[in-house]
Design a protein around this motif. Structure first.
Motif, PDB file in Angstrom:
ATOM      1  N   GLN A  21       0.834  -1.188   0.000  1.00 18.88           N
ATOM      2  CA  GLN A  21       0.000   0.000   0.000  1.00 18.88           C
ATOM      3  C   GLN A  21       0.873   1.244   0.000  1.00 18.88           C
ATOM      4  N   LEU A  22       0.341   2.287  -0.586  1.00 15.47           N
ATOM      5  CA  LEU A  22       1.046   3.556  -0.658  1.00 15.47           C
ATOM      6  C   LEU A  22       0.126   4.622  -0.077  1.00 15.47           C
ATOM      7  N   VAL A  23       0.625   5.347   0.911  1.00 16.35           N
ATOM      8  CA  VAL A  23      -0.136   6.446   1.504  1.00 16.35           C
ATOM      9  C   VAL A  23       0.627   7.728   1.197  1.00 16.35           C
ATOM     10  N   LEU A  24      -0.020   8.639   0.499  1.00 10.58           N
ATOM     11  CA  LEU A  24       0.608   9.903   0.125  1.00 10.58           C
ATOM     12  C   LEU A  24      -0.053  11.053   0.870  1.00 10.58           C
ATOM     13  N   LYS A  25       0.763  11.876   1.472  1.00  8.70           N
ATOM     14  CA  LYS A  25       0.280  13.098   2.112  1.00  8.70           C
ATOM     15  C   LYS A  25       0.597  14.235   1.144  1.00  8.70           C
ATOM     16  N   VAL A  26      -0.434  14.914   0.676  1.00 10.71           N
ATOM     17  CA  VAL A  26      -0.273  15.986  -0.299  1.00 10.71           C
ATOM     18  C   VAL A  26      -0.482  17.322   0.413  1.00 10.71           C
ATOM     19  N   ASN A  27       0.573  18.136   0.412  1.00  8.72           N
ATOM     20  CA  ASN A  27       0.510  19.464   1.008  1.00  8.72           C
ATOM     21  C   ASN A  27       0.271  20.495  -0.091  1.00  8.72           C
ATOM     22  N   PRO A  28      -0.516  21.535   0.203  1.00  6.53           N
ATOM     23  CA  PRO A  28      -0.808  22.542  -0.824  1.00  6.53           C
ATOM     24  C   PRO A  28       0.323  23.564  -0.974  1.00  6.53           C
TER      25      PRO A  28
END
Length: 72
Positions: A21-28
């Motif tokens: 699994q891949l968990v990505l945290k996307v910051n603006p």
């Protein structure tokens, strides 16, 4: 395993089918430079979105299943 940074090691894990699994945290925030997510890996990967959470500060957390090579 939680890996933050370490694109070369992440690429090794990806190339050897060691990521489920891949968990990505996307910051603006856009910087323009940085470490590639999977280092020098050029492997094409199919992902299946499992869920997405958006927070009031603009951050999004995306969770994907990584489809294995040859898996149906």
């Amino acid at each position: 395993m939680y890996l933050c940074g370490g694109g070369a090691f992440a690429g090794f894990l990806l190339d050897n089918d060691l990521i489920d699994q891949l968990v990505l945290k996307v910051n603006p925030i856009v910087f323009g430079h940085g470490v590639r997510l999977f280092g020098g890996s050029s492997r094409k990967v199919e992902l299946a979105l499992l869920g997405a959470t958006s927070y009031a500060n603009g951050v999004s957390l995306l969770r994907y299943d990584v489809k294995r090579r040859g898996a149906a």
